[in-house]
Scaffold this motif. Structure first.
Motif, short mmCIF file in Angstrom:
data_model
loop_
_atom_site.label_atom_id
_atom_site.label_comp_id
_atom_site.label_asym_id
_atom_site.label_seq_id
_atom_site.Cartn_x
_atom_site.Cartn_y
_atom_site.Cartn_z
N LEU A 9 0.83 -1.21 0.00
CA LEU A 9 0.00 0.00 0.00
C LEU A 9 0.86 1.26 0.00
CD1 LEU A 9 -2.83 -1.02 2.51
CD2 LEU A 9 -3.03 -0.75 0.03
N ASN A 10 1.98 1.21 0.72
CA ASN A 10 2.86 2.38 0.78
C ASN A 10 3.47 2.69 -0.58
OD1 ASN A 10 4.32 4.45 2.36
ND2 ASN A 10 6.11 3.24 1.79
N ARG A 11 3.84 1.66 -1.33
CA ARG A 11 4.36 1.88 -2.68
C ARG A 11 3.31 2.53 -3.57
NH1 ARG A 11 6.76 -3.28 -1.93
NH2 ARG A 11 5.03 -4.26 -3.04
N GLU A 12 2.08 2.05 -3.47
CA GLU A 12 0.99 2.63 -4.27
C GLU A 12 0.73 4.08 -3.86
OE1 GLU A 12 -2.27 0.03 -3.60
OE2 GLU A 12 -1.36 -1.70 -4.63
N ASN A 13 0.74 4.34 -2.56
CA ASN A 13 0.50 5.71 -2.08
C ASN A 13 1.59 6.67 -2.53
OD1 ASN A 13 -1.78 4.79 -0.76
ND2 ASN A 13 -0.77 4.58 1.23
N THR A 14 2.84 6.22 -2.45
CA THR A 14 3.96 7.08 -2.86
C THR A 14 3.87 7.42 -4.34
OG1 THR A 14 5.36 6.04 -1.17
CG2 THR A 14 6.48 7.28 -2.90
N ALA A 15 3.53 6.42 -5.16
CA ALA A 15 3.39 6.66 -6.60
C ALA A 15 2.27 7.67 -6.87
CB ALA A 15 3.12 5.35 -7.32
N GLN A 16 1.18 7.56 -6.12
CA GLN A 16 0.05 8.47 -6.29
C GLN A 16 0.43 9.89 -5.87
OE1 GLN A 16 -3.45 6.66 -4.81
NE2 GLN A 16 -4.84 8.23 -5.54
N LEU A 17 1.18 10.00 -4.77
CA LEU A 17 1.62 11.30 -4.28
C LEU A 17 2.52 11.98 -5.32
CD1 LEU A 17 1.42 13.05 -1.70
CD2 LEU A 17 3.53 11.98 -0.91
N LYS A 18 3.37 11.22 -5.96
CA LYS A 18 4.25 11.77 -7.00
C LYS A 18 3.43 12.27 -8.19
CE LYS A 18 8.38 9.04 -5.89
NZ LYS A 18 9.30 7.97 -6.36
N ARG A 19 2.39 11.52 -8.56
CA ARG A 19 1.55 11.94 -9.69
C ARG A 19 0.83 13.25 -9.38
NH1 ARG A 19 0.36 6.37 -10.00
NH2 ARG A 19 -1.60 6.67 -8.87
N TRP A 20 0.33 13.38 -8.15
CA TRP A 20 -0.39 14.60 -7.78
C TRP A 20 0.51 15.83 -7.82
CZ3 TRP A 20 -2.81 12.02 -2.84
CH2 TRP A 20 -3.86 11.18 -3.24
N LEU A 21 1.74 15.69 -7.36
CA LEU A 21 2.63 16.83 -7.22
C LEU A 21 3.56 17.04 -8.41
CD1 LEU A 21 3.58 16.50 -3.44
CD2 LEU A 21 2.05 18.17 -4.46
N LYS A 22 3.52 16.15 -9.37
CA LYS A 22 4.44 16.26 -10.51
C LYS A 22 4.30 17.60 -11.25
CE LYS A 22 6.05 13.81 -14.62
NZ LYS A 22 5.88 12.61 -15.49
N PRO A 23 3.08 18.09 -11.54
CA PRO A 23 2.96 19.38 -12.25
C PRO A 23 3.50 20.57 -11.45
CG PRO A 23 0.90 18.14 -12.33
CD PRO A 23 1.75 17.49 -11.31
N GLN A 24 3.64 20.40 -10.13
CA GLN A 24 4.02 21.52 -9.29
C GLN A 24 5.45 21.99 -9.54
OE1 GLN A 24 0.71 22.17 -8.48
NE2 GLN A 24 1.86 23.26 -6.91
N ALA A 25 6.31 21.09 -10.00
CA ALA A 25 7.70 21.47 -10.23
C ALA A 25 7.79 22.54 -11.31
CB ALA A 25 8.52 20.24 -10.62
N ARG A 26 7.09 22.33 -12.43
CA ARG A 26 7.09 23.32 -13.51
C ARG A 26 6.45 24.63 -13.05
NH1 ARG A 26 9.99 24.17 -17.66
NH2 ARG A 26 9.82 21.96 -18.26
N LYS A 27 5.34 24.56 -12.32
CA LYS A 27 4.66 25.76 -11.83
C LYS A 27 5.56 26.53 -10.87
CE LYS A 27 -0.02 23.87 -12.27
NZ LYS A 27 -1.24 23.45 -11.53
N ARG A 28 6.28 25.80 -10.03
CA ARG A 28 7.18 26.45 -9.07
C ARG A 28 8.31 27.17 -9.80
NH1 ARG A 28 8.12 29.18 -4.56
NH2 ARG A 28 9.80 28.39 -3.26
N GLN A 29 8.85 26.54 -10.84
CA GLN A 29 9.89 27.18 -11.64
C GLN A 29 9.38 28.47 -12.29
OE1 GLN A 29 10.91 25.18 -15.26
NE2 GLN A 29 12.97 26.07 -15.38
N GLN A 30 8.19 28.38 -12.88
CA GLN A 30 7.60 29.56 -13.53
C GLN A 30 7.33 30.67 -12.53
OE1 GLN A 30 4.18 27.80 -15.40
NE2 GLN A 30 5.34 26.99 -17.15
#
Length: 863
Positions: free
Chosen positions: A237-258
């Motif tokens: 379950l922890n592996r699945e949760n971590t993967a989901q957390l990464k998907r949710w926050l992935k767009p934030q890196a580009r937005k933070r840079q901008q």
């Protein structure tokens, strides 16, 4: 009525038999008690320790995951997580790491949230802070600085740049706490400040830290509530949760840079406007205009160079002590499959011998009862009741003692390493059922095996004494030269030894098992004690570690060598690296690169453990410590993956494996470092060797160095030694368990077998007393045999103890610690002397019994 009277009389006979042979009954009961207590107690220890941790994590709301970013986190990241609040709970955290110049310690100053939704602090003393001038400290702070108490003043005293992060730096201590994030007492993780590792944490109100940038977001997924940590289901379950957390926050890196680029661009507007205004007023090429244009160009280049931040995801396994605590509980579980087996096996052997002798003694009574018409079931029931009663009472007492004593005792030994609350004992009914079954098998099973022949015999056969064994010529008798030189007493001793082969085997095996456990106990004490001696006296030959912010300056060099205390120093780069591999808990190691033309061997001895052959650092690989090599299953010639903070992972070649007992290290030459990391090393550390010095002189030296610009930390090895090995003292409690338990078992085994030996041969002993033997000579008649059997058991126990000690070391070591695998010769001597002392004690008790033997009654018996 006759049948009832006979039944009542028969049960009275059984009770009378128990009372008349209370020593034998007590010995069976005691052996069952020891075996069951050890089995159920040790078996319950691992689950009890695990349950204590699970309850603690659940009660304190320990986060399952954490998120960090190389450029900090913002409210936009919080908003993303808020959209998924049906699946998780989150808590934002701000902190700043500082190196305290007044005591050479690295501290993390954390903001205490107004509402602790996750990672709730457990108050050890005092209370939580209510005002900005109040602070609570990690309980580790009081261990490092005993003068700190509730009500005392605490001051943050670091370099000016770090001091500027806080609105205030002086506080009143209102409490001491433990965080579920750090269950290990000493390890608080790594940092990029000072020496690279944290000493402890402090918690302040939100307004104390100026920065509004979120340092970390802790997350707890709701689908993991109620799921037992460390299990396969939890990991999945922890592996699945971590993967989901990464998907949710992935767009934030580009937005933070901008967002960062937009902020930087906004700051450029005044400069752009000034440049445009000046360009409209003066001709092109004017010095002032060229200067402004070049400034604008550099600023625009800096804006363009802003890269996307990297989001870092961690889970509980990255918390210091979390994985290691579980591994320690598993080590206890591993031990629980070995030591109880020794006790159970020895108990079964002794019960077999005891019940065999009991059947032999009551042979005439069995014949009489069968002649009177009693059935085989009725005749055998005496032995069933006798053995069953001993098994039931022994098991009940053993469970009560073992389950309540051993888990608490062992958890207390580990208590110096972890800050978890006290355990709650639990009765594991499966193990109790197994223990009861084994106890009944040892008594009732062995009785049934022995009775099988006699119950099928006719009463007339049972009423006659069993024919003695036919004498046989010993193999030793064929060696005429030796046999003729032996005295009569010695010949009798040897004949009796080989005549009673079962007793010989039982005694040797019983003593060997007890001897092995005592050797293991004393061997563990020596192995633990060797860590301090070998690491700090033989391998490390420096007295202080000085950490700087960069390469050594002339002023720092002069300050380092000033004073009568200084003897020599070594300049090197020392940085913390992480080593991670699937299936092994992540390890932190110190990467050391000595400066060219400086001799590392004068400060750190690199050698092979067994041969003591010196190891030299070459340009084709790195030298790692032996424990690190064991953990990752590598050896000289293999590769290992390491990661420096802020860099990608690198593969290094292992050229040699060196002896080491505390923590992990990796040494490589400057040339090989450049080849691996594509950069030159920064020699930010000095190992310093002192002349003879007092603690006060060492502290004064450290305080003077810390006043130098660029000096971040001074670690005194005398303090490190005292801190690191305080926890090892608690291991003596575990050693005490081995020695006392093994000693108690050895005493019971020797008493039981000697008592059986005397009972079997009471007519023989009475005969030699009638023939004129003195009491002392009669005792020696038995003691010579016991002494030979004891010596044989001691010899066999030495080999068995050597194997058991190696197994225990393999299962009991922690990840950052390696025990010395050598057993000191004195360990064998102490175990042998204790065993001999028990043998003498038993013979002393037997001597009193033999003096009171009624020779007339013994000689009239048909036994």
């Amino acid at each position: 009525m006759v049948g009832a009277a006979m039944t009542a009389a028969y049960f009275k006979t059984i009770m009378r038999e128990i009372w008349s042979s209370k020593a034998r009954f007590a010995s069976i009961l005691l052996i069952i008690f020891l075996g069951v207590a050890f089995y159920t107690g040790i078996r319950a220890t691992g689950p009890d320790m695990s349950q204590a941790a699970n309850d603690y994590y659940a009660k304190q709301k320990l986060a399952t995951n954490s998120v960090q970013s190389t450029m900090g986190l913002t409210k936009a990241d919080i908003r993303v997580l808020n959209q998924h609040r049906s699946q998780l709970t989150y808590q934002a955290t701000r902190y700043a790491d500082v190196n305290q110049l007044n005591n050479s310690q690295v501290v993390r100053v954390m903001v205490l949230p107004t509402t602790q939704r996750l990672n709730r602090l457990r108050i050890v003393k005092g209370r939580l802070p209510r005002h900005a001038n109040e602070i609570v400290l990690d309980a580790q702070a009081q261990r490092l600085q005993p003068k700190l108490k509730v009500g005392s003043t605490y001051r943050i005293s670091s370099m000016a740049k770090r001091n500027a992060q806080f609105t205030r730096r002086t506080f009143k201590v209102v409490g001491f706490v433990n965080s579920p994030t750090y269950v290990e007492n000493t390890n608080r993780g790594v940092t990029n400040v000072g020496k690279g590792t944290l000493d402890y944490l402090v918690y302040v109100r939100p307004q104390v830290i100026k920065s509004s940038v979120i340092t970390r977001i802790d997350v707890q997924f709701k689908n993991l509530r109620g799921v037992t940590p460390y299990t396969a289901k939890y990991r999945r379950l922890n592996r699945e949760n971590t993967a989901q957390l990464k998907r949710w926050l992935k767009p934030q890196a580009r937005k933070r840079q901008q967002a960062l680029q937009a902020q930087a661009q906004a700051k450029l507007k005044p400069l752009q406007q000034a440049t445009q205004q000046l360009a409209s007023q003066v001709p092109a090429g004017t010095a002032q205009l060229v200067k402004l244009q070049s400034q604008l160009k550099r600023a625009q280049a800096q804006v363009a160079a802003i890269t996307m931040p990297t989001y870092l995801y961690t889970d509980r396994t990255d918390n210091p002590g979390y994985t290691e605590y579980h591994e320690n509980t598993q080590r206890v579980v591993a031990l629980s499959t070995v030591f109880p087996l020794f006790f159970i096996a020895i108990a079964a052997l002794i019960c077999l011998t005891t019940m065999t002798r009991m059947v032999e003694e009551l042979r005439l009574q069995m014949g009489t009862l069968k002649a009177l018409g009693y059935t085989n079931t009725a005749v055998g029931s005496e032995f069933m009741i006798y053995g069953g009663l001993a098994a039931l009472i022994g098991t009940a007492l053993g469970v009560l003692f073992g389950v309540n004593f051993f888990p608490r005792f062992i958890a207390q030994a580990y208590g110096s390493m972890y800050n978890l609350p006290a355990i709650n004992v639990q009765y594991i009914w499966m193990d109790i059922g197994i223990a009861l079954a084994i106890a009944l098998l040892c008594t009732l099973g062995t009785a049934l095996v022995v009775l099988r022949v006699d119950l099928n015999s006719l009463p007339a056969q049972l009423l006659q004494p069993r024919a003695p064994k036919a004498g046989k010529t010993l193999l030793l008798e064929r060696w005429q030269w030796l046999w003729h030189r032996l005295s009569f007493n010695h010949k009798i001793t040897l004949r009796n030894l080989f005549r009673y082969k079962q007793r010989l085997l039982m005694t040797v095996l019983g003593i060997a098992g007890c001897m092995a456990m005592m050797i293991t106990g004393f061997g563990l004490k020596g192995s633990i004690g060797d860590i301090s001696v070998k690491q700090f006296n033989e391998l490390w030959h420096y007295d202080a570690v000085v950490t700087r912010s960069g390469n050594e300056t002339d002023q720092q060099r002069q300050a380092l060598s000033r004073g009568q205390l200084y003897q020599a120093s070594l300049k090197l780069q020392a940085k913390q690296v992480t080593v991670k591999q699937s299936g092994v808990a992540e390890q932190t190691a110190t990467l050391g690169i000595p400066a060219p033309h400086q001799s590392l061997s004068k400060f750190v001895v690199l050698r092979h453990r067994q041969s003591h052959q010196a190891i030299h650092i070459g340009d084709r690989g790195a030298v790692i410590d032996e424990k690190l090599a064991k953990l990752y299953g590598v050896q000289a010639g293999d590769d290992l993956t390491i990661k420096l903070a802020g860099q990608t992972t690198r593969r290094i070649h292992i050229s040699a494996v060196a002896e080491n007992y505390v923590n992990h290290f990796i040494y490589m030459s400057p040339t090989y470092y450049r080849r691996v990391f594509k950069q030159a090393p920064v020699y930010n550390t000095n190992y310093v060797r002192f002349k003879q010095a007092t603690k006060k002189q060492e502290n004064a030296y450290a305080d003077r160095l810390l006043k130098q610009a660029g000096v971040q930390n001074v670690t005194l090895m005398s303090t490190e030694k005292a801190t690191n090995f305080k926890m090892l003292d608690s291991m003596n409690l575990v050693v005490l368990i081995f020695v006392i338990s093994a000693g108690a078992l050895a005493l019971v085994v020797l008493y039981n077998l000697t008592n059986i030996n005397v009972s079997e041969r009471i007519r023989e002993l009475s005969t030699i007393k009638v023939l004129g033997f003195y009491d002392g000579e009669v005792t020696m008649y038995i003691f010579r045999e016991n002494l030979i059997l004891t010596v044989l058991g001691i010899i066999a126990g030495c080999f068995l103890g050597n194997w058991l000690h190696a197994y225990i070391l393999q299962t009991a070591e922690t990840n950052a610690l390696m025990f010395s695998p050598t057993i000191h010769p004195l360990s064998y001597v102490y175990a042998a002397l204790l065993t001999l002392a028990f043998s003498l004690l038993v013979m002393g008790m037997m001597h009193r019994k033999l003096k009171r033997v009624n020779m007339l009654d013994a000689l009239k018996s048909v036994d």
